[in-house]
Motif scaffolding. Structure first.
Motif, PDB file in Angstrom:
ATOM      1  N   LEU A 211     108.949  30.653  -2.031  1.00 25.19           N
ATOM      2  CA  LEU A 211     108.973  30.481  -0.578  1.00 25.19           C
ATOM      3  C   LEU A 211     110.364  30.745  -0.018  1.00 25.19           C
ATOM      4  O   LEU A 211     110.519  31.382   1.033  1.00 25.19           O
ATOM      5  CB  LEU A 211     108.519  29.064  -0.220  1.00 25.19           C
ATOM      6  N   GLU A 212     111.370  30.255  -0.723  1.00 26.12           N
ATOM      7  CA  GLU A 212     112.740  30.473  -0.262  1.00 26.12           C
ATOM      8  C   GLU A 212     113.094  31.961  -0.262  1.00 26.12           C
ATOM      9  O   GLU A 212     113.760  32.455   0.662  1.00 26.12           O
ATOM     10  CB  GLU A 212     113.709  29.698  -1.149  1.00 26.12           C
ATOM     11  N   LYS A 213     112.647  32.693  -1.270  1.00 30.65           N
ATOM     12  CA  LYS A 213     112.905  34.129  -1.327  1.00 30.65           C
ATOM     13  C   LYS A 213     112.192  34.857  -0.187  1.00 30.65           C
ATOM     14  O   LYS A 213     112.732  35.812   0.378  1.00 30.65           O
ATOM     15  CB  LYS A 213     112.466  34.683  -2.673  1.00 30.65           C
ATOM     16  N   MET A 214     110.972  34.404   0.138  1.00 31.74           N
ATOM     17  CA  MET A 214     110.255  35.022   1.248  1.00 31.74           C
ATOM     18  C   MET A 214     111.001  34.820   2.560  1.00 31.74           C
ATOM     19  O   MET A 214     111.125  35.748   3.372  1.00 31.74           O
ATOM     20  CB  MET A 214     108.841  34.439   1.333  1.00 31.74           C
ATOM     21  N   PHE A 215     111.506  33.613   2.781  1.00 38.27           N
ATOM     22  CA  PHE A 215     112.267  33.341   4.004  1.00 38.27           C
ATOM     23  C   PHE A 215     113.555  34.166   4.039  1.00 38.27           C
ATOM     24  O   PHE A 215     113.932  34.703   5.091  1.00 38.27           O
ATOM     25  CB  PHE A 215     112.606  31.849   4.089  1.00 38.27           C
ATOM     26  N   ASN A 216     114.217  34.277   2.894  1.00 32.51           N
ATOM     27  CA  ASN A 216     115.464  35.038   2.853  1.00 32.51           C
ATOM     28  C   ASN A 216     115.230  36.514   3.115  1.00 32.51           C
ATOM     29  O   ASN A 216     116.019  37.171   3.810  1.00 32.51           O
ATOM     30  CB  ASN A 216     116.141  34.850   1.494  1.00 32.51           C
ATOM     31  N   ARG A 217     114.131  37.054   2.556  1.00 37.86           N
ATOM     32  CA  ARG A 217     113.840  38.474   2.788  1.00 37.86           C
ATOM     33  C   ARG A 217     113.554  38.734   4.261  1.00 37.86           C
ATOM     34  O   ARG A 217     113.940  39.770   4.800  1.00 37.86           O
ATOM     35  CB  ARG A 217     112.642  38.897   1.945  1.00 37.86           C
ATOM     36  N   TYR A 218     112.830  37.798   4.875  1.00 35.36           N
ATOM     37  CA  TYR A 218     112.534  37.991   6.300  1.00 35.36           C
ATOM     38  C   TYR A 218     113.812  37.941   7.123  1.00 35.36           C
ATOM     39  O   TYR A 218     113.978  38.704   8.073  1.00 35.36           O
ATOM     40  CB  TYR A 218     111.560  36.909   6.759  1.00 35.36           C
ATOM     41  N   TRP A 219     114.706  37.049   6.748  1.00 35.71           N
ATOM     42  CA  TRP A 219     115.931  36.873   7.529  1.00 35.71           C
ATOM     43  C   TRP A 219     116.911  38.039   7.329  1.00 35.71           C
ATOM     44  O   TRP A 219     117.499  38.530   8.273  1.00 35.71           O
ATOM     45  CB  TRP A 219     116.590  35.561   7.146  1.00 35.71           C
ATOM     46  N   TRP A 220     117.026  38.512   6.087  1.00 39.38           N
ATOM     47  CA  TRP A 220     118.012  39.526   5.781  1.00 39.38           C
ATOM     48  C   TRP A 220     117.418  40.928   5.607  1.00 39.38           C
ATOM     49  O   TRP A 220     118.157  41.918   5.706  1.00 39.38           O
ATOM     50  CB  TRP A 220     118.748  39.189   4.485  1.00 39.38           C
ATOM     51  N   GLY A 221     116.115  41.018   5.360  1.00 41.17           N
ATOM     52  CA  GLY A 221     115.563  42.308   4.980  1.00 41.17           C
ATOM     53  C   GLY A 221     114.772  43.013   6.046  1.00 41.17           C
ATOM     54  O   GLY A 221     113.964  43.874   5.732  1.00 41.17           O
ATOM     55  N   GLY A 222     114.886  42.626   7.300  1.00 34.90           N
ATOM     56  CA  GLY A 222     114.206  43.352   8.353  1.00 34.90           C
ATOM     57  C   GLY A 222     112.750  43.027   8.503  1.00 34.90           C
ATOM     58  O   GLY A 222     111.989  43.806   9.048  1.00 34.90           O
ATOM     59  N   GLY A 223     112.328  41.870   7.978  1.00 36.10           N
ATOM     60  CA  GLY A 223     110.963  41.435   8.248  1.00 36.10           C
ATOM     61  C   GLY A 223     109.955  41.790   7.179  1.00 36.10           C
ATOM     62  O   GLY A 223     108.769  41.680   7.409  1.00 36.10           O
ATOM     63  N   ARG A 224     110.376  42.267   6.020  1.00 33.94           N
ATOM     64  CA  ARG A 224     109.420  42.622   4.970  1.00 33.94           C
ATOM     65  C   ARG A 224     109.167  41.408   4.079  1.00 33.94           C
ATOM     66  O   ARG A 224     110.108  40.813   3.537  1.00 33.94           O
ATOM     67  CB  ARG A 224     109.944  43.791   4.143  1.00 33.94           C
ATOM     68  N   TRP A 225     107.887  41.064   3.931  1.00 32.37           N
ATOM     69  CA  TRP A 225     107.492  39.903   3.128  1.00 32.37           C
ATOM     70  C   TRP A 225     106.881  40.387   1.831  1.00 32.37           C
ATOM     71  O   TRP A 225     106.150  41.361   1.817  1.00 32.37           O
ATOM     72  CB  TRP A 225     106.477  39.035   3.882  1.00 32.37           C
TER      73      TRP A 225
END
Length: 228
Positions: A211-225
Motif C-alpha cells: 500500500l505504501e508503494k502504491m501511494f508513493n508511486r501515485y505521488w511521485w510517478g505521475g499517477g500510475r498505480w
C-alpha cells in the motif's frame, strides 16, 4: 457500544437523568437494565433460552474461562454455534422449527450454510448437514466487506484492500491534478479506505508495504498505480 458501555460512568449517567427531571422509579429501572450484564426474555411466561440452560446445545468460547456464545444476531443475519453431533443438531432443528411455528416466518435453508472445524470428520459433517437441512460451506464468505475466516496466507486474503484502492483511484484524472489535489485525494480517500479493515484485523507487513508503494508511486510517478 464500546463508547457507551465502556467509557461512561454509571454515576454520571444516573446523575444526568435525575438532573433532567426523570422520575426516580424510571431512573432506577433504567439503571438496573444498563448496569446488569444478564438479560432474560420471557416467552409465554417462561424464560427463553432453555435449550442452552439445559445443556442441549453448547456454544463456543473465544478463550478458556470466557462465556460461551451460542448465537450472534446482526440485522437479518444469524449465526448459530453448537457442537457437531447428532444430538445437538436435532435440538437446533427443533429450535428453528419452534421459531417458525411461533412467528409464522419460514427459514430459508437453501441460503443458509454450515461451517465446521478442521477436527470434524466428513461423515459427521454430512450427518449434521442432513439433519438441519443446510449445505456445507468452506467459510462464511465476506461480511460487511471483510473476510469471515482468515487463514495462514493473510497476504492473499487482504489483497482485496489493494484492489479496492486500485479500483477507487483508477478513474481519477491524476495527470491533471496539482500536488495539492493529489495530497487531498491521498489523505481523504486512498489512505482512509484501509481504516475499516485495519480496525478489525492486523494487516501483514507485506500488504502495508504494498500500500505504501502504491501511494508513493501515485505521488511521485505521475499517477500510475500497480504492483512491483
Amino acid at each position: 457500544m464500546a463508547k457507551a458501555y465502556d467509557r461512561m460512568e454509571w454515576l454520571f449517567l444516573e446523575g444526568m437523568l435525575r438532573a433532567l427531571g426523570f422520575d426516580r422509579s424510571w431512573v432506577e429501572l433504567l439503571m438496573v437494565c444498563v448496569t446488569s450484564v444478564k438479560y432474560s426474555i420471557m416467552v409465554n411466561g417462561e424464560i427463553a433460552g432453555q435449550a442452552e440452560a439445559r445443556g442441549d446445545i453448547h456454544g463456543v468460547r473465544v478463550a478458556r474461562g470466557a462465556p460461551a456464545i451460542s448465537h450472534l444476531f446482526f440485522a437479518d443475519d444469524s449465526l448459530l454455534f453448537f457442537r457437531p453431533c447428532e444430538r445437538e443438531a436435532k435440538h437446533i432443528k427443533e429450535c428453528l422449527e419452534s421459531y417458525s411455528s411461533a412467528s409464522g416466518q419460514l427459514i430459508n435453508f437453501e441460503k443458509s450454510s454450515a461451517v465446521y472445524s478442521h477436527n470434524t470428520s466428513p461423515p459427521v459433517r454430512a450427518l449434521v448437514s442432513e439433519i438441519i437441512g443446510v449445505p456445507e460451506a468452506t467459510d462464511l464468505g465476506r461480511y460487511l466487506g471483510l473476510p469471515s475466516v482468515v487463514g495462514r496466507n493473510k497476504t492473499a486474503v487482504f489483497r482485496c484492500v489493494e484492489e479496492n484502492i486500485r479500483a477507487r483511484t483508477g478513474t481519477w484524472q491524476n495527470k491533471l491534478l496539482s500536488r495539492a489535489g493529489k495530497e487531498v485525494l491521498l489523505k481523504s480517500i486512498a489512505q482512509s479506505l484501509p481504516i475499516f479493515t485495519m480496525s478489525t484485523f492486523l494487516l501483514p507487513m507485506r500488504v502495508c508495504d504494498s500500500l505504501e508503494k502504491m501511494f508513493n508511486r501515485y505521488w511521485w510517478g505521475g499517477g500510475r498505480w500497480g504492483y512491483r
